[in-house]
Design a protein around this motif. Structure first.
Motif, mmCIF file in Angstrom:
data_model
loop_
_atom_site.group_PDB
_atom_site.id
_atom_site.type_symbol
_atom_site.label_atom_id
_atom_site.label_comp_id
_atom_site.label_asym_id
_atom_site.label_seq_id
_atom_site.Cartn_x
_atom_site.Cartn_y
_atom_site.Cartn_z
ATOM 1 N N SER A 70 -44.179 -19.656 -6.166
ATOM 2 C CA SER A 70 -45.053 -21.169 -7.229
ATOM 3 C C SER A 70 -43.924 -22.132 -8.017
ATOM 4 O O SER A 70 -42.654 -21.065 -8.411
ATOM 5 C CB SER A 70 -46.118 -21.050 -7.655
ATOM 6 O OG SER A 70 -46.429 -19.973 -9.072
ATOM 7 N N LYS A 71 -43.954 -23.045 -7.967
ATOM 8 C CA LYS A 71 -43.729 -24.397 -9.243
ATOM 9 C C LYS A 71 -44.200 -22.892 -10.232
ATOM 10 O O LYS A 71 -43.156 -23.536 -11.510
ATOM 11 C CB LYS A 71 -44.462 -25.845 -8.966
ATOM 12 C CG LYS A 71 -43.656 -26.226 -10.318
ATOM 13 C CD LYS A 71 -43.997 -27.646 -9.950
ATOM 14 C CE LYS A 71 -43.900 -28.368 -11.474
ATOM 15 N NZ LYS A 71 -44.424 -30.079 -11.958
ATOM 16 N N SER A 106 -37.762 -26.789 -1.868
ATOM 17 C CA SER A 106 -38.784 -28.546 -2.744
ATOM 18 C C SER A 106 -38.324 -29.532 -2.804
ATOM 19 O O SER A 106 -37.047 -29.652 -2.999
ATOM 20 C CB SER A 106 -38.701 -27.838 -4.204
ATOM 21 O OG SER A 106 -39.038 -26.495 -4.645
ATOM 22 N N ASP A 151 -39.066 -34.877 -5.994
ATOM 23 C CA ASP A 151 -39.509 -35.105 -7.120
ATOM 24 C C ASP A 151 -40.393 -33.859 -7.671
ATOM 25 O O ASP A 151 -40.660 -33.603 -8.398
ATOM 26 C CB ASP A 151 -40.809 -35.984 -6.662
ATOM 27 C CG ASP A 151 -40.590 -37.400 -6.553
ATOM 28 O OD1 ASP A 151 -38.920 -37.661 -6.768
ATOM 29 O OD2 ASP A 151 -41.065 -37.928 -5.535
ATOM 30 N N ASP A 152 -40.317 -32.879 -7.242
ATOM 31 C CA ASP A 152 -40.988 -31.766 -6.967
ATOM 32 C C ASP A 152 -39.845 -30.830 -8.329
ATOM 33 O O ASP A 152 -40.383 -30.482 -9.316
ATOM 34 C CB ASP A 152 -40.986 -30.072 -6.384
ATOM 35 C CG ASP A 152 -42.107 -31.096 -5.437
ATOM 36 O OD1 ASP A 152 -43.539 -32.179 -5.870
ATOM 37 O OD2 ASP A 152 -42.635 -30.462 -4.615
ATOM 38 N N MET A 153 -38.419 -31.269 -8.087
ATOM 39 C CA MET A 153 -37.545 -30.720 -9.290
ATOM 40 C C MET A 153 -37.384 -31.054 -10.299
ATOM 41 O O MET A 153 -37.268 -30.393 -11.081
ATOM 42 C CB MET A 153 -36.294 -30.151 -7.669
ATOM 43 C CG MET A 153 -36.507 -29.156 -7.159
ATOM 44 S SD MET A 153 -36.191 -27.779 -7.147
ATOM 45 C CE MET A 153 -35.307 -27.270 -8.894
ATOM 46 N N ALA A 165 -39.843 -32.363 -11.955
ATOM 47 C CA ALA A 165 -40.432 -32.260 -12.571
ATOM 48 C C ALA A 165 -40.681 -31.203 -13.202
ATOM 49 O O ALA A 165 -41.056 -30.609 -14.017
ATOM 50 C CB ALA A 165 -42.363 -32.258 -11.681
ATOM 51 N N ALA A 166 -40.678 -30.123 -12.292
ATOM 52 C CA ALA A 166 -39.997 -29.115 -13.197
ATOM 53 C C ALA A 166 -39.257 -28.981 -13.943
ATOM 54 O O ALA A 166 -39.468 -28.152 -14.684
ATOM 55 C CB ALA A 166 -39.742 -28.094 -11.681
#
Length: 91
Positions: free
Chosen positions: A24-25, A68, A71-73, A75-76
């Motif tokens: 998971s993130k 991923s 945008d997910d990366m 944000a992470a």
């Protein structure tokens, strides 16, 4: 006909489940932030120890990054940076 539809839906669910990353993130962020706080790199013995402690492997990290979205990366990365800055006393 119903049998065919159910089979198709189940097959699609298995394919979709296989497309996402295995971790998971939150797990990714926790591992990367922990490494940043301990000032170790992924490929160092300290980094390997952190990954082992979290129950993940370098392959899991690599797969998460590959699967991923941008945008997910982003944000992470922001979340990791904030956590690492906080553990080093930066507000």
């Amino acid at each position: 006909m119903i049998h065919l539809i159910v089979s198709f839906v189940l097959a699609a669910a298995f394919v979709m489940a296989g497309c996402g990353p295995r971790i998971s993130k939150e797990t990714y962020v926790a591992a990367m932030a922990d490494m940043g706080c301990k000032m170790v790199m992924e490929n160092s013995p300290g980094g390997e120890a952190v990954l082992k402690e979290k129950g993940i492997s370098q392959a899991d990290i690599d797969e998460f990054r590959k699967k991923s979205g941008r945008d997910d990366m982003m944000a992470a990365a922001t979340e990791i940076a904030n956590k690492v800055a906080a553990c080093h006393g930066v507000k």
